[in-house]
Design an enzyme around this catalytic site. Structure first.
Site, mmCIF file in Angstrom:
data_model
loop_
_atom_site.group_PDB
_atom_site.id
_atom_site.type_symbol
_atom_site.label_atom_id
_atom_site.label_comp_id
_atom_site.label_asym_id
_atom_site.label_seq_id
_atom_site.Cartn_x
_atom_site.Cartn_y
_atom_site.Cartn_z
ATOM 1 N N SER A 30 24.468 39.916 -33.325
ATOM 2 C CA SER A 30 25.297 39.428 -34.434
ATOM 3 C C SER A 30 25.507 40.378 -35.602
ATOM 4 O O SER A 30 26.305 40.087 -36.479
ATOM 5 C CB SER A 30 24.726 38.127 -34.970
ATOM 6 O OG SER A 30 25.114 37.089 -34.127
ATOM 7 N N SER B 134 27.665 36.679 -35.011
ATOM 8 C CA SER B 134 27.859 35.608 -35.957
ATOM 9 C C SER B 134 27.996 36.093 -37.411
ATOM 10 O O SER B 134 28.521 35.366 -38.249
ATOM 11 C CB SER B 134 26.698 34.618 -35.879
ATOM 12 O OG SER B 134 25.471 35.258 -36.179
ATOM 13 N N LYS C 146 24.455 37.073 -45.798
ATOM 14 C CA LYS C 146 24.904 36.066 -44.834
ATOM 15 C C LYS C 146 24.330 34.704 -45.207
ATOM 16 O O LYS C 146 23.189 34.616 -45.677
ATOM 17 C CB LYS C 146 24.416 36.499 -43.439
ATOM 18 C CG LYS C 146 24.826 35.589 -42.296
ATOM 19 C CD LYS C 146 24.282 36.137 -40.975
ATOM 20 C CE LYS C 146 24.656 35.322 -39.773
ATOM 21 N NZ LYS C 146 24.108 35.891 -38.519
#
Ligand code: GLN
Length: 447
Positions: free
Chosen positions: A151, A127, A52
Site C-alpha cells: 500500500s 490503500s 494517512k
C-alpha cells in the site's frame, strides 16, 4: 500558505479528509520564532507532511476511511507522528485511504475515491493512494502511509514518487490502526531518496509502546547514500515471465538491468519456485488477522453506533452491517472462515508454513545477492471503476509487492519513466532485513 493554497486548488483530487490549516500556520509561526531566537532546530524543521487516515493524532479525527469510525477522535498520538512533531515537522492534514487499508485503488474509501494527478480518470493506487497523490501533486513535501501488502509502494509507482516499506518492526506500530498485525508497516512517500532516508531516521527505532519493535540501532540513513562499485543483484525469473506484466514496465526493468551490467555490476537471474503461492498465503493470513483486529469495532467503544439497535446483539449486528463497507466485510468473512475450527489447519496453519518457506527462500537469495530488482506492479495505474466488480482481479495486482510483507524485508519503489499513455512506472528494490541504509544508497544510484 503555499501548501494550503495548493491543497485548496486541488480539492477535486479528494486527497485530504481533514486539513489542519490554522494549526499548521500556528506551528509555522512558532517555528519561525524558534529560528529567530537561534534555538536548536529539529531534524525535520519546517517539513510539511501529511498522514494517512489510519494513524492516530491526539484530539484529531481518524476514520481509517471507514464509516464505522465516523466522529471518533484520537486520545493519543501514534509514535511515528509524535516523532515527526518532536523534530519540528508540520502536520498538514489527514489523508484519504481505502477502508482499513484494504484495497489497491483508494476506491474502497467511505469518503469517496481519490484521483491520480497524472490522469484524473485513473486510480492513484491504494490503500495509501491519497498520500501518494499528495506528494505527486505537491500538496505537501512528504507523507506517511502504511504498507501491509504494497500500500505504499504500489501507489508510489502509480503516481511516480518514491515509496518505502521498511523492515517489519523497524517503525513502531503504536497508534497505527491495525489491519494485519504481522504484516503492517508504516511507510514513507517522498520525491527523492534523501528525504525518505531522513524521515526514516526520525521515525524508526525502539518504542516502549510497541513490544514488537526492533531495538536494532537506527543509522542516519541520509548520510549513507554513497553507492558501492560492485553490487550483486538478482532478478526473479517468475516475475519477468509473469503473463500480466505490461510491456513498458518489463522494458523499464530490463533497461535498469542493462544499465547495471554496463556499469560493472553483477546481475543474475534466480528462480523462486514457491512464488505462485504468495498471493494465497498473503490473503489467507491477512484476512485472518483482520477478522480478529476488526472485532473491536462493535459500536460499544468507537465511533459509529447504529441508532435503531434495541439490544446488545442487534447493536453489534446493525453497527457492523451499516458501518463496514463491502470489501471489509468480505475480508472479515474470509478471515473468519480460514480460522474456523474445521478449516484452521487446511488454510491458516498451511499458510503459516508456506510463509516460512517463502521467507527462507527469499532470504537465501539475499544471502547471495545485495538486492532483488523487480517491477512494483504488473501494470500502470488502471482506469477508475475497472476493478470494483472483481475483487479477485484486484488481489492479483499485488503479486509483486506482497513478497516483502510476507517475508518482512524492506522494499522501495522508485519512479522509472512513463508508459505510452504517460502514466508513471515504478521499479522495486528489495534488500535483506535492516539493510535500509544500503537499499537507499542503491535506490539513489538507480534514480
Ligand atoms: N492491496 C493490498 C490489500 O488490499 C495491500 C493493502 C495494504 O498494503 N494495506 O490487502
Amino acid at each position: 500558505n503555499h501548501y494550503l493554497n495548493a491543497i485548496e486548488a486541488n480539492k477535486q483530487l479528494n486527497v485530504f479528509l481533514d486539513v489542519y490549516a490554522d494549526e499548521a500556520l500556528e506551528r509555522a509561526k512558532m517555528l519561525q520564532q524558534k529560528l529567530d531566537k537561534g534555538d536548536k532546530l529539529g531534524r525535520l524543521f519546517g517539513l510539511v507532511i501529511g498522514i494517512k487516515d489510519v494513524l492516530v493524532y491526539k484530539n484529531h479525527s481518524v476514520r481509517a476511511g471507514s464509516k464505522i469510525l465516523e466522529g471518533f477522535e484520537s486520545q493519543f498520538t501514534a509514535t511515528a507522528v509524535q516523532r515527526l512533531l518532536e523534530e519540528d515537522a508540520i502536520i498538514i492534514g489527514m489523508q484519504n485511504c481505502d477502508e482499513f487499508a484494504m484495497g489497491s485503488t483508494n476506491e474502497n474509501s467511505a469518503y469517496g475515491a481519490t484521483l491520480n494527478a497524472a490522469d484524473h480518470n485513473k486510480v492513484p493506487g491504494g490503500s495509501s493512494g491519497a498520500s501518494a497523490v499528495s506528494v505527486q501533486a505537491g500538496l505537501c513535501m512528504a507523507a506517511l502511509g502504511t504498507d501491509t501488502g504494497g500500500s505504499v509502494r504500489q501507489p508510489a509507482a502509480f503516481c511516480g514518487v518514491v515509496g518505502l516499506k521498511p523492515t517489519y518492526s523497524r517503525v513502531s506500530r503504536n497508534g497505527l490502526i491495525a489491519y494485519a498485525s504481522s504484516f503492517d508497516c508504516i511507510g514513507i512517500f517522498t520525491n527523492n531518496i534523501e528525504d525518505n532516508a531522513l524521515i526514516l531516521s526520525v521515525i524508526a527505532g525502539k518504542d516502549e509502546f510497541d513490544s514488537t519493535v526492533s531495538s536494532e540501532e537506527v543509522p542516519e540513513y541520509q548520510k549513507h547514500l554513497q553507492p558501492r562499485e560492485n553490487y550483486k543483484v538478482a532478478y526473479i525469473k517468475e516475475t519477468i515471465e509473469n503473463e500480466g506484466l505490461q510491456r513498458e514496465i518489463k522494458e523499464a526493468l530490463m533497461h535498469k538491468i542493462d544499465l547495471l551490467k554496463r556499469n560493472g555490476h553483477q546481475v543474475e537471474e534466480v528462480t523462486l519456485p514457491h512464488l505462485e503461492y504468495l498471493l494465497p498465503t498473503y490473503y489467507i493470513l491477512t484476512t485472518a488477522e483482520a477478522s480478529a483486529n476488526l472485532s473491536r469495532f462493535d459500536g460499544v467503544r468507537y465511533g459509529y453506533r447504529a441508532p435503531e439497535a434495541h439490544n446488545l446483539e442487534s447493536m453489534y449486528k446493525l453497527t457492523r452491517t451499516q458501518g463496514f463497507g463491502e470489501e471489509v466485510k468480505r475480508r472479515i468473512m474470509l478471515g473468519t472462515f480460514v480460522l474456523s475450527a474445521s478449516y484452521y489447519d487446511a488454510y491458516y496453519t498451511k499458510a503459516q508454513k508456506v510463509r516460512r518457506i517463502i521467507r527462507d527462500e527469499t532470504r537465501e537469495v539475499l544471502n547471495n545477492y545485495d538486492f532483488i530488482i523487480l517491477p512494483t506492479t504488473p501494470t500502470t495505474a488502471l482506469p477508475m471503476n475497472s476493478q470494483t466488480e472483481n475483487p479477485a482481479e484486484m488481489y492479483l495486482a499485488d503479486v509483486f509487492t506482497v513478497q516483502a510483507n510476507v517475508t518482512g524485508i524492506p522494499a522501495i519503489s522508485i519512479p522509472a519513466g512513463v508508459d505510452n499513455e504517460n502514466m508513471p512506472i515504478g521499479i522495486q528494490l528489495m534488500a535483506d532485513v535492516f539493510k535500509e541504509d544500503q537499499l537507499f544508497a542503491f535506490a539513489d544510484y538507480l534514480m
